[in-house]
Design a protein around this motif. Structure first.
Motif, short mmCIF file in Angstrom:
data_model
loop_
_atom_site.label_atom_id
_atom_site.label_comp_id
_atom_site.label_asym_id
_atom_site.label_seq_id
_atom_site.Cartn_x
_atom_site.Cartn_y
_atom_site.Cartn_z
N LEU A 160 0.89 -1.15 -0.03
CA LEU A 160 0.06 -0.11 0.01
C LEU A 160 0.99 1.20 -0.26
CD1 LEU A 160 -2.90 -0.91 2.58
CD2 LEU A 160 -2.76 -0.99 -0.16
N ILE A 161 2.15 1.39 0.25
CA ILE A 161 3.01 2.15 0.35
C ILE A 161 3.23 2.74 -1.14
CG2 ILE A 161 5.23 3.14 0.73
CD1 ILE A 161 5.38 1.32 3.18
N ASP A 162 3.34 1.77 -2.02
CA ASP A 162 3.47 2.30 -3.44
C ASP A 162 2.10 2.58 -4.12
OD1 ASP A 162 6.06 1.70 -3.72
OD2 ASP A 162 5.89 -0.35 -4.21
N ASP A 163 1.22 2.05 -3.52
CA ASP A 163 -0.27 2.67 -3.90
C ASP A 163 -0.58 3.71 -3.44
OD1 ASP A 163 -0.83 0.01 -5.38
OD2 ASP A 163 -1.78 -0.92 -3.64
N HIS A 164 -0.20 4.17 -2.21
CA HIS A 164 -0.33 5.61 -1.87
C HIS A 164 0.35 6.51 -2.76
CE1 HIS A 164 0.77 9.02 0.66
NE2 HIS A 164 -0.47 8.98 1.19
N LEU A 165 1.48 6.38 -3.02
CA LEU A 165 2.34 7.06 -4.16
C LEU A 165 1.61 7.20 -5.11
CD1 LEU A 165 6.04 5.85 -3.21
CD2 LEU A 165 5.11 8.18 -2.78
N THR A 166 0.98 6.16 -5.92
CA THR A 166 0.38 6.22 -7.27
C THR A 166 -0.64 7.15 -6.98
OG1 THR A 166 0.95 3.81 -7.72
CG2 THR A 166 -1.04 4.90 -8.68
N VAL A 167 -1.68 7.02 -5.95
CA VAL A 167 -2.79 7.93 -5.98
C VAL A 167 -2.35 9.30 -5.60
CG1 VAL A 167 -4.78 8.39 -4.23
CG2 VAL A 167 -4.11 5.97 -5.02
N MET A 168 -1.35 9.57 -4.72
CA MET A 168 -0.87 11.06 -4.35
C MET A 168 -0.20 11.83 -5.61
SD MET A 168 1.74 11.75 -1.45
CE MET A 168 2.12 13.56 -1.02
N GLU A 169 0.36 10.98 -6.61
CA GLU A 169 1.06 11.55 -7.65
C GLU A 169 -0.15 11.96 -8.74
OE1 GLU A 169 5.36 9.24 -7.19
OE2 GLU A 169 4.00 8.63 -8.64
#
Length: 418
Positions: free
Chosen positions: A276-285
């Motif tokens: 979910l860390i990478d998923d958070h970055l995806t959503v944030m970006e």
């Protein structure tokens, strides 16, 4: 540190102090600490004094009657600039209060001024130093708000969180903070970055203070009663989310031992959360690139390198990747909420360790990213420290429909760690 917000509110209600006296004391403390800490970008001394006098002359306004507070400078306050630490917003005076500022004023609180934020609440640091060690970062992006409370200037400050911008600064500065679930409070009047992740949060000296603020914002008079029974906690050591420094790992172990001795029931949480860390970055970006498209297109040279790079990357993240990340987060959230049906909260580090030395970065938000993506409320609980006396914060993450229970559990934990 300043007196607890709860005690300050009691003193005001009993008449043992006044709004005017509190505002003057806050301004004196600000003048004494600001040359070193640099927590404030705008001080509204005259209007704060005027509001305090009006409160002293009238009836008791509400649960926060006369309490001075700071406002992160991406949140609008009528008549004050909202500059977002960027030349692109220099001199941009707000026409109206943000919704959350309106609610605090309705409860009787007094705006003392605007606190330093990182640029557009991302990672480019401002000038703020950590009051507990001036050589160290206060964290970000709500740098000034955490530092203003830790320096004893105000007993309440507003911040915002998109990744770890309320939980991490509180941990670094040794104060308490609370992040409601995304969408629980209106974001009107706050500069947006990522609608799926953005939320307003609060800083105060102690966890009990946060419950008072949360109910005051809702217009409720029923502050949750203190918890007397020992909670059931899911222990997450944090290693899966990123490197945890030895002193933080030892402090968490010490906390777990102390809480167990006090009657708490702790079970290891083994659910994998690191994807979910990478998923958070995806959503944030993706969402930040949409929110700030005009700034990136028209004024790229006015953005810091770190922000511009993130926004440019966000333009390459497609909608399908964004939606898939949110879907994975929703599935994981359902799993965790099922586990929280039998437990009160998840206990884990609020940050990988104490505040890092230097002011060139604000620290790693990895311990908060998965839970922010899952829209779960979190409390930073102070009370632990390194052998050298630097604050170490833990956080409790709870069920989004049981905010009062989470805050009561966090207060119980804080009392056993203090």
């Amino acid at each position: 540190m300043t007196a607890s917000l709860t005690q300050t509110a009691r003193d005001l209600a009993s008449g043992s102090t006044t709004a005017t006296r509190l505002v003057e004391e806050a301004l004196e403390r600000l003048a004494a600490t600001e040359p070193d800490v640099h927590a404030w970008v705008t001080v509204a001394a005259d209007t704060a004094r005027e509001q305090a006098r009006a409160l002293d002359a009238g009836p008791h306004r509400g649960p926060l009657h006369g309490v001075p507070f700071g406002v992160k400078d991406i949140i609008d306050v009528a008549g004050l600039p909202t500059e977002c630490a960027s030349p692109l917003r220099a001199g941009a005076v707000a026409a109206a209060d943000a919704w959350v500022v309106q609610r605090l004023r309705a409860a009787g609180a007094v705006v003392l001024g605007k606190t330093v934020t990182t640029e557009f609440a991302y990672f480019e640091p401002g000038p703020t130093r950590n009051p507990r060690d001036l050589s160290r970062t206060p964290g970000g992006s709500s740098s000034g708000s955490a530092a203003a409370v830790a320096a004893g200037v105000v007993p309440l400050a507003l911040g915002t969180q998109t990744a770890g911008s309320v939980i991490r600064p509180a941990a670094f500065c040794g104060v308490a903070s609370y992040v409601p679930p995304v969408g629980a409070l209106s974001y009107a009047g706050v500069h947006p970055m990522c609608p799926s992740l953005d939320t307003v949060g609060f800083f105060a000296p102690a966890v009990a203070d946060l419950a008072l603020v949360r109910t005051a914002v809702d217009g409720r008079a029923d502050v949750p009663v203190a918890r007397t029974d020992a909670p059931t906690l899911l222990l997450l050591r944090g290693d899966e989310l990123g490197p945890v420094e030895p002193e933080m790992a030892a402090a968490l172990e010490s906390a777990a031992t102390a809480l167990t001795a006090a009657g708490a029931r702790l079970t290891e949480l083994t659910t994998p959360l690191s994807p979910l860390i990478d998923d958070h970055l995806t959503v944030m970006e993706h969402e930040a690139a949409i929110s700030m498209r005009e700034d990136l297109t028209a004024h790229p040279d006015e953005l810091s390198d770190i922000l511009r790079t993130m926004l440019e990357k966000g333009t390459t993240v497609g909608g399908a990747a964004h939606d898939a990340a949110l879907a994975r987060a929703a599935a994981q959230r359902d799993l965790l909420l099922g586990l929280l049906g039998d437990a009160d909260a998840i206990l884990l580090p609020a940050a990988p360790g104490p505040a890092p030395v230097g002011l060139g970065a604000t620290g790693n938000p990895a311990m908060s990213r998965p839970f922010q993506l899952m829209n779960m409320p979190a409390v930073a609980v102070p009370g632990l420290a390194t052998t050298g006396g630097l604050p170490l914060g833990v956080q409790l993450v709870g069920h989004p429909r049981r905010e009062d229970d989470l805050l009561a559990t966090a207060a119980w934990v804080e009392a056993r760690l203090g």
